[in-house]
Structures are given as C-alpha cells and as structure tokens.
Design a protein around this motif. Structure first.
Motif, short mmCIF file in Angstrom:
data_model
loop_
_atom_site.label_atom_id
_atom_site.label_comp_id
_atom_site.label_asym_id
_atom_site.label_seq_id
_atom_site.Cartn_x
_atom_site.Cartn_y
_atom_site.Cartn_z
N VAL B 97 0.84 -1.19 0.00
CA VAL B 97 0.00 0.00 0.00
C VAL B 97 0.88 1.24 0.00
CG1 VAL B 97 -1.89 -1.14 1.18
CG2 VAL B 97 -0.17 0.03 2.50
N GLU B 98 0.22 2.37 -0.21
CA GLU B 98 0.92 3.63 -0.37
C GLU B 98 0.48 4.56 0.76
OE1 GLU B 98 0.04 5.10 -4.17
OE2 GLU B 98 1.32 6.85 -4.05
N VAL B 99 1.42 5.17 1.49
CA VAL B 99 1.04 6.12 2.54
C VAL B 99 1.82 7.41 2.33
CG1 VAL B 99 0.57 4.31 4.21
CG2 VAL B 99 2.79 5.38 4.19
N GLU B 100 1.34 8.47 2.98
CA GLU B 100 2.00 9.77 2.88
C GLU B 100 2.37 10.28 4.26
OE1 GLU B 100 -0.45 12.41 0.76
OE2 GLU B 100 0.44 11.92 -1.18
N LEU B 112 11.13 7.48 11.07
CA LEU B 112 9.77 6.99 10.81
C LEU B 112 9.80 5.71 9.98
CD1 LEU B 112 6.75 7.44 10.98
CD2 LEU B 112 6.90 8.80 8.93
N ALA B 113 10.62 5.71 8.91
CA ALA B 113 10.69 4.51 8.06
C ALA B 113 11.26 3.33 8.83
CB ALA B 113 11.55 4.79 6.83
N ASN B 114 12.25 3.60 9.70
CA ASN B 114 12.82 2.52 10.50
C ASN B 114 11.82 1.97 11.49
OD1 ASN B 114 15.26 2.18 9.43
ND2 ASN B 114 16.43 3.03 11.11
N SER B 115 11.00 2.86 12.10
CA SER B 115 10.02 2.36 13.06
C SER B 115 8.96 1.54 12.37
CB SER B 115 9.35 3.53 13.79
OG SER B 115 10.30 4.43 14.21
N ILE B 116 8.55 1.97 11.15
CA ILE B 116 7.56 1.19 10.41
C ILE B 116 8.13 -0.17 10.07
CG2 ILE B 116 6.31 1.07 8.23
CD1 ILE B 116 6.01 4.06 8.36
N THR B 117 9.42 -0.21 9.68
CA THR B 117 10.02 -1.50 9.35
C THR B 117 10.18 -2.37 10.58
OG1 THR B 117 11.22 -0.36 7.63
CG2 THR B 117 11.91 -2.55 8.13
N LEU B 118 10.44 -1.75 11.73
CA LEU B 118 10.73 -2.53 12.94
C LEU B 118 9.48 -3.17 13.52
CD1 LEU B 118 13.34 -3.04 14.30
CD2 LEU B 118 12.92 -1.16 15.80
N LEU B 123 6.42 -3.26 6.35
CA LEU B 123 7.80 -3.21 5.88
C LEU B 123 7.92 -2.13 4.81
CD1 LEU B 123 10.63 -4.60 5.37
CD2 LEU B 123 9.46 -6.04 3.78
N THR B 124 8.78 -1.15 5.04
CA THR B 124 8.95 -0.09 4.06
C THR B 124 9.77 -0.62 2.89
OG1 THR B 124 9.13 1.36 5.94
CG2 THR B 124 9.58 2.30 3.82
N VAL B 125 9.16 -0.63 1.69
CA VAL B 125 9.88 -1.15 0.53
C VAL B 125 10.61 -0.03 -0.19
CG1 VAL B 125 9.65 -2.41 -1.63
CG2 VAL B 125 8.24 -2.99 0.28
N LYS B 126 9.97 1.17 -0.25
CA LYS B 126 10.56 2.24 -1.06
C LYS B 126 10.12 3.58 -0.51
CE LYS B 126 12.03 4.27 -4.92
NZ LYS B 126 13.43 4.61 -5.00
N VAL B 127 11.04 4.54 -0.40
CA VAL B 127 10.72 5.89 0.02
C VAL B 127 10.93 6.81 -1.16
CG1 VAL B 127 11.27 7.76 1.59
CG2 VAL B 127 11.43 5.45 2.38
N GLU B 128 9.90 7.61 -1.51
CA GLU B 128 9.97 8.44 -2.70
C GLU B 128 9.34 9.78 -2.37
OE1 GLU B 128 9.67 6.50 -7.05
OE2 GLU B 128 7.80 7.19 -6.18
N SER C 81 16.73 -5.12 6.14
CA SER C 81 15.53 -5.71 5.57
C SER C 81 14.88 -4.78 4.55
CB SER C 81 14.53 -6.08 6.67
OG SER C 81 14.16 -4.96 7.39
N HIS C 82 14.96 -3.44 4.81
CA HIS C 82 14.41 -2.47 3.84
C HIS C 82 15.13 -2.56 2.51
CE1 HIS C 82 13.46 1.42 2.10
NE2 HIS C 82 14.72 1.76 2.17
N VAL C 83 16.47 -2.64 2.55
CA VAL C 83 17.24 -2.69 1.31
C VAL C 83 17.00 -4.00 0.58
CG1 VAL C 83 19.57 -2.72 0.40
CG2 VAL C 83 18.95 -1.07 2.10
N LEU C 84 16.87 -5.10 1.35
CA LEU C 84 16.59 -6.40 0.72
C LEU C 84 15.25 -6.39 0.01
CD1 LEU C 84 17.80 -9.10 3.20
CD2 LEU C 84 18.30 -8.96 0.81
N ALA C 85 14.22 -5.80 0.65
CA ALA C 85 12.90 -5.77 0.03
C ALA C 85 12.91 -4.92 -1.23
CB ALA C 85 11.87 -5.25 1.02
N GLY C 86 13.61 -3.75 -1.16
CA GLY C 86 13.68 -2.90 -2.34
C GLY C 86 14.39 -3.59 -3.50
N ALA C 87 15.49 -4.32 -3.18
CA ALA C 87 16.22 -5.02 -4.24
C ALA C 87 15.38 -6.14 -4.84
CB ALA C 87 17.53 -5.57 -3.68
N ALA C 88 14.61 -6.84 -3.99
CA ALA C 88 13.78 -7.92 -4.50
C ALA C 88 12.71 -7.39 -5.43
CB ALA C 88 13.15 -8.68 -3.33
N HIS C 89 12.13 -6.22 -5.08
CA HIS C 89 11.12 -5.66 -5.97
C HIS C 89 11.76 -5.13 -7.25
CE1 HIS C 89 7.48 -3.58 -7.20
NE2 HIS C 89 6.85 -4.27 -6.29
N TYR C 90 13.02 -4.64 -7.13
CA TYR C 90 13.68 -4.08 -8.30
C TYR C 90 14.01 -5.15 -9.34
CZ TYR C 90 17.33 -2.01 -11.11
OH TYR C 90 18.08 -1.59 -12.15
#
Lengths: 70, 164, 130
Positions: B97-100, B112-118, B123-128, C81-90
């Motif tokens: 999902v996408e959040v702002e 914030l991204a680290n706390s969401i991942t923790l 799990l934060t996949v991408k920050v844009e 884990s963040h970097v691993l997930a991003g790489a897997a999606h990439y």
C-alpha cells in the motif's frame, strides 16, 4: 534451575538455526538465501550471548578493555 | 548549528565509550574525552544530522515517550505475527500500500521509516519524496488516507514535535 | 532474592529463544519473499533483544555492553531488511498469489531502460490474478 531453563533456550535457538539452514539450502530464489543468511547472523548474536553465560566470562562480548588496562 | 551538532555527537560518543568500558574512573574519563573530542571535531563538522532536532524540555519528554510507544508497538505486533505463523491455516492477507507523511526533516523521515520496518507486519519497501510504499502482512485499507491513518499516525504525532 | 532475579532473567531468555524459533518457522512456512522478510528479520530482532536482556539480568555487571549490542541490532536490522525488500522488488520477484493489492508495480522503482520489461511482466501477473 537457571541452567536448565537456559539449556531449553539453547535447544530452541538450535532448532531455529536448523530451520534457517533448510531455507538457506532449498531457497527458491537468491533473495531467499540472502534472507536466511541474515537471520543466521542475528540468531548467532543471541547464541554468542548464551555461550558467554555458560563460559562465565564476558570475553565474547568484551571490547576495548585492553586500552585502559595497558 | 555546527556547534550544536558537534556537542551532541561528543556526548553520544562519550556515553557509548562508558557503556563499552563498564567502569567509571579518571583514566577512562580522560581517554574517553580525548577520543570523542577528536572524532566529533574531525568527522561531525560537516554532517547535519542532529541540527534538526528539538532540544526543548517538551522535545526531550516526547523523545522518551516515543521510545516507549515504539517498544510497546514492537512487542504487541510481534505477538500478532507469531499468532499468524503458528496457526495452521496461515491467515495472511498481504499487499503493498501507499502512505503519505507530513514530516519534512531527513532524520525524522529515516526514523519513521525505521520504526515502520521494525514493527512486524509492515515493511517499508521504497521511500519516494513524501510517499512511502509499505508491504503489509494484513491489508485493511487500500486507499491512501485509510492506510496512512492505520500505519503512520501513531508514530508521526511524536516525531512532529521532536523534529519540528 | 538473588535466585528469583536469576530465574526471571532465564525466563526472559527462554521467551526470546521461542521468538527466534517462531521467526525461523515463519521463514519456512511463508509463501513469498516479502512475507519471509517480515517474519524472518523482525521476529528475530525481538528474540535477540529479549535473549540479551535476560543474560543482562542474570549478570548485572554486563549491562553496558548488552545495551550497546541491543542498540546496534535495533538500528542496523531494519535497514538491511528495507534494502533487501527494495532489491527484491527491483529485480522483479513477484508477490504471492494471495496478495490483495500492489500499488508499487504501476510506478517503476528506478528509471532504467531495462525496467520496462519487468513492469510488463508484473502487469501480466496482475491481469492473470484478476
């Protein structure tokens, strides 16, 4: 009593390492193997903590004492 | 701002030095002060990590509250994920999902991204820019507003004060 | 009194070891890469934290090193884990069939020429699911 509980904990961590090794060997993609390796390092930190209890000395989590001793 | 950065880095390094040594005498204090002064002067002059933080009493109070809130979230959601793993039918409902976020400072966004991942389950996949892409193990809302309210709001109200 | 404190520490260590075991079990049972990252690298974070805290309660004079170790694990683990997930999606590893929504495959992760191929395949996957 304390040592008995800690031996049970050691058994659980050993089971965790075996399950992780299963995923490391089987892993469908390469990312799976990397994740398994990551989990292996994290659980080895806990394993080293337990081993340092059984050894009775802090040498395994022992850093930088030499600087103040000498 | 540069002075503040160096001072915060100095005290952080000194605290780490004392925790690593485990004894509190004059020799340790002298060597620790020398080493942390050297490292903070050489390496922390140009980086701007700590200059965005808010060191008023309210900021410090919110900082400690934030630590306890995030630790509570960590334990609560760990039990949730453990329940999902153990149950035989594997009740998961995954998706991205996408959040702002409203935070502006870089360190605030990183925390914030680290706390969401923790917290397990997210799990934060991408920050844009302002947008985070988050993989959830159990998706409840797929629109931006609902997902933001679910995931980000509980951390953001503290971080807004700390990095205001 | 001392005995009771040591038993409390040992029980906390046991809870941490059980969390480590559950994380590894999730690593085996989950259906795709992202869910494995979820259970694998974060249940084990709490497990390692609790194990070290229990050891620190048993040996009260080690608390400084234990605290530094916990902070390092807490800071470094989410980033990996963040970097691993991003790489897997990439590299285009698809989500499992049970996924509900994927907001990310509409927008390419990085603007590289080869990326078009990957987005096409993931869109095909989506249409197949629908």
């Amino acid at each position: 009593m304390v040592n008995l509980i800690l031996y049970i904990a050691l058994g659980f961590i050993g089971l965790a390492v075996i399950l992780t090794l299963y995923r490391f060997i089987k892993g469908d993609t390469s990312v799976d193997r990397i994740i398994a390796l990551d989990v292996l390092t994290i659980s080895s930190i806990a394993l080293i903590g337990l081993i340092s209890h059984f050894a009775g000395r802090v040498i395994y989590i022992w850093t930088l004492h030499w600087f103040t001793v000498y | 701002m540069k002075i503040k950065n160096i001072i915060v880095a100095f005290f952080l390094l000194l605290a780490t030095w004392f925790l690593l040594n485990g004894k509190y005498d004059l020799t340790t204090l002298g060597i620790g002060i020398m080493l942390s002064l050297f490292i903070s002067l050489v390496f922390c002059g140009k980086c701007e990590i700590f200059s965005e933080m808010n060191f008023s009493p309210k900021g410090i109070l919110y900082f400690f509250t934030y630590i306890f809130v995030s630790l509570g979230e960590l334990i609560k959601s760990n039990f949730d994920v453990a329940r999902r793993v153990v149950s035989p039918s594997l009740p998961i409902n995954p998706g991205i999902v996408e959040v702002e976020t409203k935070l502006k400072s870089k360190l605030g966004r990183m925390i914030l991204a680290n706390s969401i991942t923790l917290t397990p389950g997210t799990l934060t996949v991408k920050v844009e820019g302002d947008t985070f892409f988050i993989h959830c193990i159990n998706v409840e809302h797929t629109d931006i507003e609902g997902a933001t309210k679910d995931i980000v709001k509980k951390f953001e109200k503290y971080l807004e004060v700390i990095y205001g | 009194m001392n005995e009771i404190i040591e038993i409390i520490g040992a029980v906390i260590t046991l809870i941490g070891a059980i969390f480590l075991f559950l994380g590894a079990l999730g690593l085996v049972r989950m259906p795709d890469v992202y869910n494995r990252i979820q259970t694998g690298t974060k249940a084990t974070t709490l497990g390692t934290m609790l194990t070290l805290v229990g050891i620190g309660i048993i040996h009260l004079d080690w608390y400084g090193k234990i605290l530094v170790l916990i902070v390092f694990v807490l800071v470094s683990n989410p980033i990996s884990s963040h970097v691993l997930a991003g790489a897997a999606h990439y590299i285009g590893i698809p989500l499992s069939k049970r996924s509900v929504v994927d907001k990310m495959s509409k927008k390419p992760v990085l603007t590289v020429k080869k990326q078009t191929n990957i987005t096409e395949t993931s869109e095909k996957e989506e249409t197949k699911q629908n």
